[in-house]
Enzyme design. Structure first.
Site, PDB file in Angstrom:
ATOM      1  N   TYR A 215      20.067  73.703  -4.398  1.00 44.21           N
ATOM      2  CA  TYR A 215      19.537  74.418  -3.228  1.00 44.21           C
ATOM      3  C   TYR A 215      18.794  75.658  -3.737  1.00 44.21           C
ATOM      4  O   TYR A 215      19.233  76.782  -3.588  1.00 44.21           O
ATOM      5  CB  TYR A 215      20.719  74.792  -2.336  1.00 44.21           C
ATOM      6  CG  TYR A 215      20.407  75.337  -0.959  1.00 44.21           C
ATOM      7  CD1 TYR A 215      19.107  75.547  -0.513  1.00 44.21           C
ATOM      8  CD2 TYR A 215      21.445  75.639  -0.084  1.00 44.21           C
ATOM      9  CE1 TYR A 215      18.864  76.047   0.751  1.00 44.21           C
ATOM     10  CE2 TYR A 215      21.210  76.148   1.176  1.00 44.21           C
ATOM     11  CZ  TYR A 215      19.929  76.350   1.585  1.00 44.21           C
ATOM     12  OH  TYR A 215      19.696  76.853   2.838  1.00 44.21           O
TER      13      TYR A 215
ATOM     14  N   ARG B 156      25.801  93.871   6.494  1.00 39.89           N
ATOM     15  CA  ARG B 156      25.290  95.213   6.227  1.00 39.89           C
ATOM     16  C   ARG B 156      25.781  96.200   7.282  1.00 39.89           C
ATOM     17  O   ARG B 156      25.798  95.854   8.460  1.00 39.89           O
ATOM     18  CB  ARG B 156      23.758  95.141   6.248  1.00 39.89           C
ATOM     19  CG  ARG B 156      23.118  96.143   5.376  1.00 39.89           C
ATOM     20  CD  ARG B 156      21.640  95.899   5.262  1.00 39.89           C
ATOM     21  NE  ARG B 156      21.273  94.815   4.391  1.00 39.89           N
ATOM     22  CZ  ARG B 156      20.286  93.971   4.660  1.00 39.89           C
ATOM     23  NH1 ARG B 156      19.622  94.050   5.792  1.00 39.89           N
ATOM     24  NH2 ARG B 156      19.991  93.029   3.801  1.00 39.89           N
TER      25      ARG B 156
ATOM     26  N   ARG C 294      24.874  82.898   1.265  1.00 39.56           N
ATOM     27  CA  ARG C 294      23.500  83.347   1.437  1.00 39.56           C
ATOM     28  C   ARG C 294      23.369  84.357   2.573  1.00 39.56           C
ATOM     29  O   ARG C 294      22.332  84.960   2.711  1.00 39.56           O
ATOM     30  CB  ARG C 294      22.598  82.141   1.744  1.00 39.56           C
ATOM     31  CG  ARG C 294      22.427  81.207   0.588  1.00 39.56           C
ATOM     32  CD  ARG C 294      21.879  79.873   1.049  1.00 39.56           C
ATOM     33  NE  ARG C 294      20.557  79.964   1.636  1.00 39.56           N
ATOM     34  CZ  ARG C 294      19.430  79.833   0.973  1.00 39.56           C
ATOM     35  NH1 ARG C 294      19.463  79.626  -0.317  1.00 39.56           N
ATOM     36  NH2 ARG C 294      18.272  79.895   1.586  1.00 39.56           N
TER      37      ARG C 294
ATOM     38  N   GLU D  89      12.135  73.305  14.573  1.00 41.91           N
ATOM     39  CA  GLU D  89      12.692  72.639  13.400  1.00 41.91           C
ATOM     40  C   GLU D  89      13.969  71.893  13.799  1.00 41.91           C
ATOM     41  O   GLU D  89      14.950  72.518  14.191  1.00 41.91           O
ATOM     42  CB  GLU D  89      13.005  73.736  12.372  1.00 41.91           C
ATOM     43  CG  GLU D  89      13.082  73.275  10.964  1.00 41.91           C
ATOM     44  CD  GLU D  89      13.157  74.462   9.996  1.00 41.91           C
ATOM     45  OE1 GLU D  89      12.245  75.324  10.013  1.00 41.91           O
ATOM     46  OE2 GLU D  89      14.131  74.518   9.248  1.00 41.91           O
TER      47      GLU D  89
ATOM     48  N   ASP E 220      15.966  78.515  -3.999  1.00 40.10           N
ATOM     49  CA  ASP E 220      14.912  79.254  -3.304  1.00 40.10           C
ATOM     50  C   ASP E 220      13.682  79.237  -4.206  1.00 40.10           C
ATOM     51  O   ASP E 220      13.775  78.846  -5.377  1.00 40.10           O
ATOM     52  CB  ASP E 220      15.356  80.695  -3.065  1.00 40.10           C
ATOM     53  CG  ASP E 220      16.395  80.780  -1.954  1.00 40.10           C
ATOM     54  OD1 ASP E 220      16.439  79.871  -1.114  1.00 40.10           O
ATOM     55  OD2 ASP E 220      17.166  81.759  -1.936  1.00 40.10           O
TER      56      ASP E 220
ATOM     57  N   ARG F  56      19.737  66.441   3.332  1.00 36.81           N
ATOM     58  CA  ARG F  56      19.548  66.714   4.741  1.00 36.81           C
ATOM     59  C   ARG F  56      18.047  66.789   4.980  1.00 36.81           C
ATOM     60  O   ARG F  56      17.303  67.371   4.167  1.00 36.81           O
ATOM     61  CB  ARG F  56      20.223  68.051   5.061  1.00 36.81           C
ATOM     62  CG  ARG F  56      20.448  68.284   6.511  1.00 36.81           C
ATOM     63  CD  ARG F  56      21.450  67.341   7.116  1.00 36.81           C
ATOM     64  NE  ARG F  56      21.510  67.583   8.550  1.00 36.81           N
ATOM     65  CZ  ARG F  56      21.717  66.657   9.453  1.00 36.81           C
ATOM     66  NH1 ARG F  56      21.885  65.390   9.104  1.00 36.81           N
ATOM     67  NH2 ARG F  56      21.757  66.961  10.740  1.00 36.81           N
TER      68      ARG F  56
ATOM     69  N   ARG G 287      15.655  76.314  14.693  1.00 36.77           N
ATOM     70  CA  ARG G 287      14.862  77.535  14.770  1.00 36.77           C
ATOM     71  C   ARG G 287      13.445  77.252  15.230  1.00 36.77           C
ATOM     72  O   ARG G 287      12.973  76.113  15.154  1.00 36.77           O
ATOM     73  CB  ARG G 287      14.854  78.304  13.453  1.00 36.77           C
ATOM     74  CG  ARG G 287      14.506  77.491  12.239  1.00 36.77           C
ATOM     75  CD  ARG G 287      14.812  78.301  10.956  1.00 36.77           C
ATOM     76  NE  ARG G 287      14.686  77.455   9.782  1.00 36.77           N
ATOM     77  CZ  ARG G 287      15.120  77.767   8.576  1.00 36.77           C
ATOM     78  NH1 ARG G 287      15.709  78.924   8.353  1.00 36.77           N
ATOM     79  NH2 ARG G 287      14.983  76.940   7.565  1.00 36.77           N
TER      80      ARG G 287
END
Ligand code: UDP
Length: 371
Positions: free
Chosen positions: A350, A178, A174, A302, A352, A251, A282
């Site tokens: 998982y 770049r 994920r 979190e 999105d 989790r 985060r």
């Protein structure tokens, strides 16, 4: 008792709501139930004095699927939010995803050529790994030591509560790389946040659909099942089958929300804390998702945690052991002609949000349109 509904839909999250929208459009009679006191599952937002707080974790919609993008935009307009998270490692801020801004801060390089050479040098040590067997091998092969040890290993082990050697490699796929100075986390063609928050999307999807909140399926399962021809279940698949093949691991997270009387806490929606010694992964500052200019702010720390059965299951742990258990449940579910499954929990995937919409639209085509 006479069957009253075509579909009993357990859950009111994104998958359930997309299906319910189409079922209603096709003239099907649906009853939706949710054990929570609100709609929307984990994309639900709570309005705190005009700031939409993502109560169950930050949700940023991104997709390259035009059909999915047009579908969600037909219910609510999306803003131009672009996810550009920062990584805080030992009190230095770096840009994510790994791009020229990150490389120049980390290695002092300036050009893409220099960054590629440096990365190549870092990867050399791991060139012998052909097929990575786990997340650690995958990450070292992709990034080498500097990036792995600063940004990935500790964050990942904190997030998942497991050694990176025990985690499947796909989790790390994920993270894009770049070689331009572009901090956009996602490579997708489209991204944004619904103007006015995710509740608008859910409310749009569920307009005119009968919903009973505060209703736990498992407390009334046999009566509820009798009400409909088919059940679409979007909860935990192991719970549905009474854990007969074993308990699936997830989790969990706990969220510490705080309202602060300052205009801006961190100048960005998402800041990751990559060291293990910081207990949270985060901090989210919600107003930045919608370019809010309120004189106060709401932040959320979190904290990753083990799923105990009492807290919320957020992430499936898709390792071999769990996938073997899951496949037994799936096989059993497939034999039941009255049962449909959907979403992160029931499909143990998982997903999105765009994957979720896509999967729901696939089910819609198969189930409602026989395509
Ligand atoms: N990850 C990491 N460092 C970061 C961000 C992510 O190592 O700074 C890894 C980690 O293993 C995590 C995965 O990438 O579980 C996916 O993270 P992302 O933030 O994209 O997913 P989310 O938790 O938002 O679903």
């Amino acid at each position: 008792m006479d069957i009253k509904y075509d579909y009993l839909i357990v859950g009111t999250g994104l998958f359930a709501s997309v299906f319910a929208y189409h079922a209603k459009k096709m003239g099907k009679k649906c009853l939706m139930i949710d054990k929570r006191s609100h709609l929307g599952g984990n994309i639900y937002c709570e309005d705190v004095d005009s700031i939409n707080v993502h109560k169950y974790g930050a949700h940023i919609f991104h997709t390259s699927n035009k059909e999915v993008w047009q579908f969600v935009n037909s219910f609510v307009e999306f803003n131009r939010f672009t996810n550009s998270p920062l990584a805080n490692y030992k009190e230095v801020l770096y840009n994510l995803p790994f791009n020229m801004n990150t490389f120049s801060k980390l290695w002092g390089v300036e050009t893409p050529q220099q960054a590629k050479e440096k990365l190549e040098e870092q990867r050399q040590r791991y060139a012998h790994i052909e097929t990575p067997a786990n997340l650690e091998e995958q990450a070292l092969k992709l990034c080498g030591d500097d990036i792995y040890y600063a940004f990935i290993k500790e964050y990942t082990e904190k997030q998942w509560g497991r050694s990176a050697k025990e985690l499947p490699a796909f989790i790390i796929k994920r993270i894009p790389f770049r070689f331009t100075y572009d901090n956009n986390y996602f490579n997708d063609d489209y991204q944004g946040i619904p103007k006015g928050g995710y509740n608008k999307l859910i409310n749009g999807l569920l307009e005119g659909v009968e919903v009973k909140l505060n209703t736990n399926y498992f407390d009334h399962k046999s009566e509820l099942d009798k009400l409909a021809d088919t059940v679409l279940f979007t909860g935990r698949i192991d719970e549905l089958f009474n854990y007969e093949f074993g308990v699936l691991e997830y989790r969990s997270l706990s969220f510490e929300h705080e309202r602060l009387d300052i205009e801006d806490f961190q100048g960005n929606a998402v800041v990751n804390y990559n060291e293990r010694s910081v207990p949270y992964t985060r901090i989210i500052e919600h107003k930045h998702f919608e370019f809010g200019n309120q004189p106060f702010t709401v932040i959320t720390r979190e904290y990753p945690s083990e799923f105990t059965g009492k807290n919320e299951p957020y992430y499936p742990v898709n390792d071999d052991k769990n996938m073997q258990i899951y496949s037994k449940y799936k096989e059993k579910a497939d034999l039941n002609g009255k049962l449909l499954l959907g979403g992160r929990l029931a499909q143990y995937a998982y997903f999105d949000m765009d994957d979720t919409v896509e999967a729901a639209l696939r089910l819609v085509k198969k189930e409602l349109y026989n395509l």
